[in-house]
Structure formats: structure tokens, C-alpha cells
Design an enzyme around this catalytic site. Sequence first.
Site, PDB file in Angstrom:
ATOM      1  N   TYR A  11      23.321 -15.758 181.449  1.00  0.00           N
ATOM      2  CA  TYR A  11      24.314 -16.340 180.686  1.00  0.00           C
ATOM      3  C   TYR A  11      25.808 -15.829 181.231  1.00  0.00           C
ATOM      4  O   TYR A  11      26.435 -16.752 181.732  1.00  0.00           O
ATOM      5  CB  TYR A  11      24.170 -16.249 179.203  1.00  0.00           C
ATOM      6  CG  TYR A  11      25.363 -16.971 178.526  1.00  0.00           C
ATOM      7  CD1 TYR A  11      25.834 -18.045 178.924  1.00  0.00           C
ATOM      8  CD2 TYR A  11      25.768 -16.268 177.425  1.00  0.00           C
ATOM      9  CE1 TYR A  11      26.645 -18.924 177.936  1.00  0.00           C
ATOM     10  CE2 TYR A  11      26.785 -16.903 176.404  1.00  0.00           C
ATOM     11  CZ  TYR A  11      27.247 -18.293 176.798  1.00  0.00           C
ATOM     12  OH  TYR A  11      28.287 -18.931 176.331  1.00  0.00           O
ATOM     13  N   SER A 124      29.604  -4.052 174.006  1.00  0.00           N
ATOM     14  CA  SER A 124      29.536  -5.050 172.881  1.00  0.00           C
ATOM     15  C   SER A 124      30.406  -4.708 171.933  1.00  0.00           C
ATOM     16  O   SER A 124      30.321  -3.389 171.641  1.00  0.00           O
ATOM     17  CB  SER A 124      27.994  -5.249 172.520  1.00  0.00           C
ATOM     18  OG  SER A 124      27.929  -5.936 171.405  1.00  0.00           O
ATOM     19  N   TYR A 148      19.245  -1.932 170.212  1.00  0.00           N
ATOM     20  CA  TYR A 148      20.198  -2.553 171.083  1.00  0.00           C
ATOM     21  C   TYR A 148      21.569  -2.148 171.019  1.00  0.00           C
ATOM     22  O   TYR A 148      22.140  -1.501 171.886  1.00  0.00           O
ATOM     23  CB  TYR A 148      20.198  -3.946 170.877  1.00  0.00           C
ATOM     24  CG  TYR A 148      21.202  -4.684 171.595  1.00  0.00           C
ATOM     25  CD1 TYR A 148      21.261  -5.015 173.071  1.00  0.00           C
ATOM     26  CD2 TYR A 148      22.528  -5.090 171.126  1.00  0.00           C
ATOM     27  CE1 TYR A 148      22.277  -5.518 173.663  1.00  0.00           C
ATOM     28  CE2 TYR A 148      23.620  -5.621 171.810  1.00  0.00           C
ATOM     29  CZ  TYR A 148      23.438  -6.033 173.013  1.00  0.00           C
ATOM     30  OH  TYR A 148      24.398  -6.458 174.029  1.00  0.00           O
ATOM     31  N   LYS A 152      23.973   0.336 173.863  1.00  0.00           N
ATOM     32  CA  LYS A 152      25.322   0.014 174.410  1.00  0.00           C
ATOM     33  C   LYS A 152      26.049   1.432 174.197  1.00  0.00           C
ATOM     34  O   LYS A 152      26.937   1.824 175.231  1.00  0.00           O
ATOM     35  CB  LYS A 152      25.953  -1.147 173.655  1.00  0.00           C
ATOM     36  CG  LYS A 152      25.315  -2.698 174.032  1.00  0.00           C
ATOM     37  CD  LYS A 152      25.341  -2.861 175.450  1.00  0.00           C
ATOM     38  CE  LYS A 152      24.872  -4.017 176.056  1.00  0.00           C
ATOM     39  NZ  LYS A 152      24.653  -4.180 177.218  1.00  0.00           N
ATOM     40  N   ASN A 198      21.148 -16.273 167.928  1.00  0.00           N
ATOM     41  CA  ASN A 198      22.535 -16.343 167.760  1.00  0.00           C
ATOM     42  C   ASN A 198      23.089 -17.873 167.216  1.00  0.00           C
ATOM     43  O   ASN A 198      22.125 -18.760 167.412  1.00  0.00           O
ATOM     44  CB  ASN A 198      23.338 -16.053 169.156  1.00  0.00           C
ATOM     45  CG  ASN A 198      23.042 -14.735 169.643  1.00  0.00           C
ATOM     46  OD1 ASN A 198      22.412 -14.544 170.475  1.00  0.00           O
ATOM     47  ND2 ASN A 198      23.669 -13.830 168.662  1.00  0.00           N
TER      48      ASN A 198
HETATM   49  P1  NAD Z   1      21.252 -12.574 179.716  1.00  0.00           P
HETATM   50  O1  NAD Z   1      19.892 -12.146 179.080  1.00  0.00           O
HETATM   51  O2  NAD Z   1      21.441 -14.352 179.718  1.00  0.00           O
HETATM   52  O3  NAD Z   1      21.498 -12.002 181.042  1.00  0.00           O
HETATM   53  C1  NAD Z   1      20.763 -10.419 181.495  1.00  0.00           C
HETATM   54  C2  NAD Z   1      20.457 -10.907 182.787  1.00  0.00           C
HETATM   55  O4  NAD Z   1      19.829  -9.434 183.403  1.00  0.00           O
HETATM   56  C3  NAD Z   1      19.120 -11.623 182.786  1.00  0.00           C
HETATM   57  O5  NAD Z   1      19.463 -12.744 183.746  1.00  0.00           O
HETATM   58  C4  NAD Z   1      18.017 -10.921 183.060  1.00  0.00           C
HETATM   59  O6  NAD Z   1      16.986 -11.496 183.737  1.00  0.00           O
HETATM   60  C5  NAD Z   1      18.488  -9.920 183.990  1.00  0.00           C
HETATM   61  N1  NAD Z   1      17.824  -8.461 183.627  1.00  0.00           N
HETATM   62  C6  NAD Z   1      17.427  -7.907 182.296  1.00  0.00           C
HETATM   63  N2  NAD Z   1      16.709  -6.730 182.653  1.00  0.00           N
HETATM   64  C7  NAD Z   1      16.597  -6.695 184.261  1.00  0.00           C
HETATM   65  C8  NAD Z   1      16.236  -5.660 184.917  1.00  0.00           C
HETATM   66  N3  NAD Z   1      15.524  -4.533 184.705  1.00  0.00           N
HETATM   67  N4  NAD Z   1      16.440  -5.857 186.466  1.00  0.00           N
HETATM   68  C9  NAD Z   1      17.054  -6.944 186.656  1.00  0.00           C
HETATM   69  N5  NAD Z   1      17.579  -8.023 186.125  1.00  0.00           N
HETATM   70  C10 NAD Z   1      17.520  -7.740 184.756  1.00  0.00           C
HETATM   71  O7  NAD Z   1      22.268 -11.864 178.575  1.00  0.00           O
HETATM   72  P2  NAD Z   1      23.990 -12.206 178.619  1.00  0.00           P
HETATM   73  O8  NAD Z   1      24.081 -13.028 177.155  1.00  0.00           O
HETATM   74  O9  NAD Z   1      24.320 -12.826 179.850  1.00  0.00           O
HETATM   75  O10 NAD Z   1      24.570 -10.720 178.490  1.00  0.00           O
HETATM   76  C11 NAD Z   1      24.882  -9.831 179.855  1.00  0.00           C
HETATM   77  C12 NAD Z   1      25.248  -8.549 179.193  1.00  0.00           C
HETATM   78  O11 NAD Z   1      26.339  -8.680 178.234  1.00  0.00           O
HETATM   79  C13 NAD Z   1      24.086  -7.711 178.767  1.00  0.00           C
HETATM   80  O12 NAD Z   1      24.160  -6.317 178.981  1.00  0.00           O
HETATM   81  C14 NAD Z   1      24.380  -7.915 177.131  1.00  0.00           C
HETATM   82  O13 NAD Z   1      23.767  -6.954 176.473  1.00  0.00           O
HETATM   83  C15 NAD Z   1      25.845  -7.897 177.188  1.00  0.00           C
HETATM   84  N6  NAD Z   1      26.424  -8.609 176.012  1.00  0.00           N
HETATM   85  C16 NAD Z   1      26.216  -9.878 175.690  1.00  0.00           C
HETATM   86  C17 NAD Z   1      26.590 -10.487 174.363  1.00  0.00           C
HETATM   87  C18 NAD Z   1      26.372 -11.897 174.036  1.00  0.00           C
HETATM   88  O14 NAD Z   1      26.374 -12.357 172.966  1.00  0.00           O
HETATM   89  N7  NAD Z   1      25.803 -12.846 174.997  1.00  0.00           N
HETATM   90  C19 NAD Z   1      27.578  -9.767 173.867  1.00  0.00           C
HETATM   91  C20 NAD Z   1      27.873  -8.500 174.089  1.00  0.00           C
HETATM   92  C21 NAD Z   1      27.375  -8.009 175.113  1.00  0.00           C
HETATM   93  C1  WQD Z   2      27.238 -14.957 164.006  1.00  0.00           C
HETATM   94  C2  WQD Z   2      27.382 -15.161 162.810  1.00  0.00           C
HETATM   95  C3  WQD Z   2      25.523 -14.457 161.225  1.00  0.00           C
HETATM   96  C4  WQD Z   2      22.619 -17.472 163.295  1.00  0.00           C
HETATM   97  C5  WQD Z   2      25.118 -10.649 167.867  1.00  0.00           C
HETATM   98  C6  WQD Z   2      24.806  -9.169 168.368  1.00  0.00           C
HETATM   99  C7  WQD Z   2      26.050  -8.798 169.191  1.00  0.00           C
HETATM  100  C8  WQD Z   2      26.418  -9.671 170.242  1.00  0.00           C
HETATM  101  C9  WQD Z   2      26.392 -11.175 169.817  1.00  0.00           C
HETATM  102  C10 WQD Z   2      25.099  -8.804 172.110  1.00  0.00           C
HETATM  103  C11 WQD Z   2      26.921 -14.237 161.593  1.00  0.00           C
HETATM  104  C12 WQD Z   2      25.534 -15.938 161.288  1.00  0.00           C
HETATM  105  C13 WQD Z   2      23.744 -16.586 162.737  1.00  0.00           C
HETATM  106  C14 WQD Z   2      22.072 -18.028 162.284  1.00  0.00           C
HETATM  107  C15 WQD Z   2      23.833 -17.673 160.692  1.00  0.00           C
HETATM  108  N1  WQD Z   2      25.370  -9.462 171.259  1.00  0.00           N
HETATM  109  N2  WQD Z   2      24.313 -16.689 161.600  1.00  0.00           N
HETATM  110  N3  WQD Z   2      22.535 -18.092 161.030  1.00  0.00           N
HETATM  111  O1  WQD Z   2      25.281 -11.186 164.812  1.00  0.00           O
HETATM  112  O2  WQD Z   2      27.796 -11.606 165.236  1.00  0.00           O
HETATM  113  O3  WQD Z   2      26.321 -10.607 167.083  1.00  0.00           O
HETATM  114  O4  WQD Z   2      25.301 -11.312 169.043  1.00  0.00           O
HETATM  115  O5  WQD Z   2      25.755  -7.863 172.240  1.00  0.00           O
HETATM  116  O6  WQD Z   2      25.634  -7.618 169.584  1.00  0.00           O
HETATM  117  O7  WQD Z   2      24.628  -8.551 167.284  1.00  0.00           O
HETATM  118  O8  WQD Z   2      26.174 -13.221 166.276  1.00  0.00           O
HETATM  119  O9  WQD Z   2      25.705 -15.329 166.827  1.00  0.00           O
HETATM  120  O10 WQD Z   2      23.887 -13.812 165.659  1.00  0.00           O
HETATM  121  O11 WQD Z   2      26.029 -14.460 164.366  1.00  0.00           O
HETATM  122  O12 WQD Z   2      24.501 -17.921 159.711  1.00  0.00           O
HETATM  123  O13 WQD Z   2      20.987 -18.622 162.463  1.00  0.00           O
HETATM  124  O14 WQD Z   2      26.482 -16.271 162.169  1.00  0.00           O
HETATM  125  O15 WQD Z   2      25.226 -14.070 159.943  1.00  0.00           O
HETATM  126  O16 WQD Z   2      27.896 -14.246 160.532  1.00  0.00           O
HETATM  127  P1  WQD Z   2      26.423 -11.532 165.662  1.00  0.00           P
HETATM  128  P2  WQD Z   2      25.283 -14.137 165.926  1.00  0.00           P
END
Ligand code: NAD
Ligand code: WQD
Length: 329
Positions: A11, A124, A148, A152, A198
Site C-alpha cells: 500500500y 509507526s 507488531y 517496530k 482498519n
Molecule cells: P503492506 O502490507 O501493504 O505492504 C508491505 C509489503 O511488504 C507487501 O507488499 C508485502 O508483500 C511485502 N513483504 C512483507 N514481508 C516481506 C518479505 N519478507 N520479503 C519481501 N516482501 C515482503 O503494508 P503497508 O500498509 O504498505 O505498510 C508498509 C510499512 O509501513 C510496513 O512496515 C508497516 O508496518 C508500516 N506501517 C503501516 C501503517 C499502515 O497503517 N498501513 C502504519 C504505520 C506503519
Molecule cells: C482507527 C479508529 C478504532 C475499525 C492501527 C495500528 C497502527 C497502524 C495503523 C500500522 C480506532 C476505530 C476501527 C473498526 C472502529 N498500523 N475502529 N471500527 O488502531 O489507530 O492503528 O493501524 O502500523 O499500528 O494499531 O487504526 O484504523 O484500526 O482504527 O471503530 O472496525 O477506528 O477503535 O479508534 P489504529 P484503525
Amino acid sequence: MTILVAGGAGYIGSHTCVVLLEAGYDLVVADNLSNSRKETIDRIKKITGKDFVFYKIDLRDVEKVEELFINHHLDGVMHFAGYKAVGESVYKPLDYYYNNLVTTMVLSMACIKHKVNKFIFSSSATVYGNNKVPFVETMDLLPATNPYGESKAMNEKILMDTAKAYPDFSVSILRYFNPIGAHESGLIGELPKGIPNNLMPYITQVAKGKLEKLKIFGNDYPTIDGTGVRDYIHVMDLAEGHVAALEKIRPGIHVYNLGTGQGTSVLQLINTFKEVNGIDIPYEIVGRRAGDIPISYADVSKARKELGWTAKRGLKEMLRDAWNFEKRL
Ligand code: NAD
Ligand code: WQD
């Protein structure tokens, strides 16, 4: 300049590839497609009209990664690869620690060996835990309630010690708040597998009729309307934050919040979704979700001052683009 985008089919990685290509960078993209599709790679090329090499490899595989560093003259690495489902990490802790830590170690060891000195890591806001808002980079990190989040914080520590030991190694840790939305073309966006955890993808799937109604996890928090408050950021703003971080990277380790600095409650998000897209989201209030905090939003002054970056897109644009992507699926 050539950048390895690890996890670039995912993503956030895919949107960052678009911004990097448009800024004139050459890319090498590596992903094992464990949570993404090859089609996304074709769509990045379609959006930008630019080509790049894609490797379907597991980034824990030392030999494959070594080959990649030998075959390409890399200038930097952006590391997005990892597992990210908070709930799943509780019952599959070893999968999460193994993937999220080993990818970082393998990639940073290859960087040190091949003198690739620019490294950007996806952290994160979860590392702040239930600190007092707004979250500032200088705050002490609080223990996460799930593997998770711990992975981080551990990654940050590993990179901190590495940057200390190798003074030429420049590391930027980017702490993302809640990325939502999609590229305005609607060609790439968030593609969760199964029922989304999410909020945003859950809402767009309810809007589409794939899911019946949203369950709101609690309306008794000390917030404006009792529902949880988060700092939602457009994924394209987040992607632009990565390019700003790359352009300003310097030796040592530097941590930046990437958010908007604005908090939005669940009910405010649903109401704005209706206002922008004309679709009602049926919901019911249920109990709080274990591990959730009431309020999260960023202090964004460090990124503004040091990177010259701020998020430009508002909530309405985020919700329009999220729906534009979902409705085309
Ligand atoms: P995502 O799952 O869409 O993207 C991660 C990508 O990494 C995927 O395409 C997956 O196939 C690939 N991948 C996973 N393990 C692998 C491996 N061992 N080798 C090669 N490829 C691998 O997730 P995203 O939402 O794009 O998140 C990207 C990064 O940002 C992640 O590290 C995630 O923890 C971090 N992050 C995401 C969010 C969020 O809400 N989306 C928030 C904070 C941090
Ligand atoms: C947002 C708000 C829920 C779903 C998570 C990870 C964080 C980061 C982003 C990777 C909250 C509420 C949610 C639902 C709801 N990811 N909610 N009904 O929890 O802030 O963060 O994703 O790093 O590490 O913890 O995001 O989108 O899950 O929730 O009411 O079905 O929506 O309680 O207040 P969150 P979220």
C-alpha cells in the site's frame, strides 16, 4: 540516483514508488507479494509511464538480497516490507518478529557491506503507546500491547545501534500516523486481505455493500463524541514525506512523525464520508477493542522544520480518493 524499494508492491510502498519515479529517481523494487499483487507493479508503471526492475524475492533471503546489491548500484533503501496486522501479531508472534526484524537486519547488513548509506524505515505511531497527545519524537516510547508494535520499537533500536556503530550510515525513521486514501487515478490503493481490521477499508467495504455495517469500537472515550480519535493522513502526502526525508537525509539517525497534526473521531470520519461521497455508513456501537488508545495525533513541527514537508491534502480528499479506489475494484 537508484533506490531499492523493499515492499514496494504494498500500500504505502506503491504510492511512494509513484512519487519517487515522478521525482526522477530510478527504482529497483523487491517484494515477495505476501500481502500484495504483481498487478500493482504494472499499475505504478502505467501511472508514471516509467519502467523499473521488479524482483519477487523474500527479503529475509540473504543470498537473494546480496545478488540484488551486486547487480545494481544502489544509493539508498526504503524499507516498507513487513507484516502489519496488529491482531494477527498476537497469535502469530514469531511470524511477526521473524519477518519484521530479519528483513531489517538483512537489508541493513547489505547496506553496510556495499556502502549504501541512505536507509529509510517505516515505523509507526504505535511506538508512542498511550502517551499524552500530541506525540513528539522526543517522548519515551511505551511498551506496545502487541508483537507488531514491539517489532517496530525493536527495529528502531537495531537501527539506532547500527547508525552509532557506522557513522556514514544515514537513517531516517518515519513514524506514520494513520495512512488512508489512494492515488487519485484510483489505480492503486489499499488492498487488505479478508475482512479489514482498519477503519478506512472497513468503511469503504460497507459503502460498497461487501460488509453490512461498521462496528464502532466504543463511544465512551474522553473525546469530542466518545469515539476514538486518530490522525489520518493521505497516503500520497505520506509518500511525498518519504521523498522529502530522502532528500534531506544526513549521517546519524533521525526520527520524524509523518501525520497532519489533526485528530478526527470515528463519527466525524463517517459523517465526512457521507458529505463527500453521498453514502450513508450504517453502524452500531460495540465495546472497546482491546489495546486501542483513546486519542492519537502527531506533533508535526520537526518534519516541517527539518524536512520542509507538511501534509497538504485534507480529510475530504482522503475520503474521496479512498472511495474512488474501492468502487473501481
Ligand atoms: P503492506 O502490507 O501493504 O505492504 C508491505 C509489503 O511488504 C507487501 O507488499 C508485502 O508483500 C511485502 N513483504 C512483507 N514481508 C516481506 C518479505 N519478507 N520479503 C519481501 N516482501 C515482503 O503494508 P503497508 O500498509 O504498505 O505498510 C508498509 C510499512 O509501513 C510496513 O512496515 C508497516 O508496518 C508500516 N506501517 C503501516 C501503517 C499502515 O497503517 N498501513 C502504519 C504505520 C506503519
Ligand atoms: C482507527 C479508529 C478504532 C475499525 C492501527 C495500528 C497502527 C497502524 C495503523 C500500522 C480506532 C476505530 C476501527 C473498526 C472502529 N498500523 N475502529 N471500527 O488502531 O489507530 O492503528 O493501524 O502500523 O499500528 O494499531 O487504526 O484504523 O484500526 O482504527 O471503530 O472496525 O477506528 O477503535 O479508534 P489504529 P484503525
